[in-house]
Design a protein around this motif. Structure first.
Motif, PDB file in Angstrom:
ATOM      1  N   ARG A  28      10.458  -9.438   4.343  1.00 63.35           N
ATOM      2  CA  ARG A  28      10.847  -8.052   4.602  1.00 63.35           C
ATOM      3  C   ARG A  28      10.027  -7.079   3.758  1.00 63.35           C
ATOM      4  N   SER A  29       9.791  -7.429   2.477  1.00 64.96           N
ATOM      5  CA  SER A  29       9.021  -6.555   1.591  1.00 64.96           C
ATOM      6  C   SER A  29       7.610  -6.363   2.104  1.00 64.96           C
ATOM      7  N   SER A  34       6.685  -6.468   5.177  1.00 62.09           N
ATOM      8  CA  SER A  34       6.626  -5.761   6.452  1.00 62.09           C
ATOM      9  C   SER A  34       7.201  -4.347   6.387  1.00 62.09           C
ATOM     10  N   SER A  35       8.004  -3.968   5.308  1.00 69.61           N
ATOM     11  CA  SER A  35       8.622  -2.651   5.218  1.00 69.61           C
ATOM     12  C   SER A  35       7.650  -1.627   4.654  1.00 69.61           C
ATOM     13  N   ARG A  82       8.472   3.003  -0.279  1.00 66.20           N
ATOM     14  CA  ARG A  82       9.355   4.143  -0.521  1.00 66.20           C
ATOM     15  C   ARG A  82       8.617   5.220  -1.306  1.00 66.20           C
TER      16      ARG A  82
END
Length: 323
Positions: free
Chosen positions: A56-57, A59-60, A63
């Motif tokens: 997930r990290s 592909s996200s 911030r």
């Protein structure tokens, strides 16, 4: 059997994945590459969770360092009224609020999460807090969120109390351009909210105007300031002062010249402290028993006491200072 083709024999023969794709294992994550290692169910679950977290990290989107807000709402109790507002604006403007929000919670849990346990703001009026929130939430949508001096004074009050320097500066700026406050109002506000730059110009205005202080103004200013204003008015009207102004060779305007005279009057007073002694019966110097009696202390440049006059009336206090 001889009729079977070589391709058929090849298709039916067991072939391992590694023989078909030698680099496959190198492309798999460590979880699959170490499949030969026997792990407990708990370790396997942790490994799987770690794998998907990394996935997930990767592909996200990242911030934003400033504008990815993780804000909370807090409940405040102000003069018997509950407010529920965002923390972000308050802690952005004030170290006091920032510290308030990171204080360790009590045994009953942190304050501000419910109506039953709000954050109490003592000595703040509902109108002041309403004005602050209006400025924080609506201040960016219009050049001036307030239209009256009273509203800006309330904002100045709460901004000063909670160390909101940017908002305090805005309130002071607006108060200069609204219908002007009279000198008495400015002196009162300057003392209450520590606006030192308003004091001397206001003293000068009172000393230069034609009308003397009336009773209500004298009560508002207090006896000490009233006497200093009277002394300043005498100083700027003294024939010697007027002659000095006429003889002055430097290109100073009348008000600028008289500002220096008034500053000398009020500056001299800064070296003295007058303490009221309520239980004294009479002045030790002149023996008069009317009015209040005071102790007067004089300081030198390093703030040490160089003279002390005990139990003097106000007349004797100022004679001592100016003689």
């Amino acid at each position: 059997m001889s009729a079977l083709s070589g391709s058929q024999l090849s298709f039916s023969s067991p072939v391992s994945r590694s023989s078909r794709s030698p680099s496959a294992n190198a492309r798999l994550p460590g979880l699959l590459a170490q499949a030969s290692v026997v792990a407990s169910p708990v370790e396997s679950a942790k490994s799987i969770a770690s794998f998907f977290t990394k996935l997930r990290s990767a592909s996200s989107p990242p911030r934003h360092s400033e504008f990815y807000l993780q804000d909370e709402l807090s409940v405040f109790l102000v003069d018997g009224v509950l407010f529920r507002v965002h923390r972000f604006f308050l802690q952005r403007e004030s170290d006091v609020f920032r510290t308030m929000f990171v204080c360790p919670p009590t045994q009953d849990g942190p304050d501000g999460l419910s109506d039953d346990k709000p954050i109490v703001l003592p000595e703040v009026t509902v109108a002041e807090f309403e004005g602050l929130l209006k400025f924080l939430y609506d201040g960016g949508t219009s050049p001036s969120p307030f239209s009256t001096a009273e509203e800006w004074v309330r904002l100045l009050s709460i901004a000063t109390r909670y160390g909101m320097e940017r908002i305090r500066a805005r309130a002071l700026h607006e108060l200069e351009y609204l219908p002007p406050l009279d000198p008495i109002q400015k002196i009162t506000l300057a003392r209450k909210h520590d606006v030192q730059e308003w004091l001397l110009p206001s003293y000068v205005a009172l000393c230069l105007r034609r009308q003397p202080l009336n009773v209500l103004e004298a009560v508002e200013l207090g006896l000490e300031t009233m006497v200093l204003i009277a002394m300043g008015r005498e100083a700027v009207r003294d024939p010697g002062t007027l002659k000095d102004f006429q003889d002055a060779r430097q290109p100073l305007g009348y008000e600028e010249f008289m500002t220096d005279i008034v500053a000398d009057v009020f500056g001299e007073m800064e070296r003295f402290q007058v303490l009221e002694i309520r239980n004294a019966e009479r002045c030790a110097a002149c023996k008069r028993s009317e009015g209040s009696v005071f102790d007067i202390i004089q300081f030198n440049s390093d703030s040490t006491v160089i003279q002390l006059q005990e139990q003097a009336c106000y007349v004797c206090c100022f004679e001592l200072i100016w003689t």
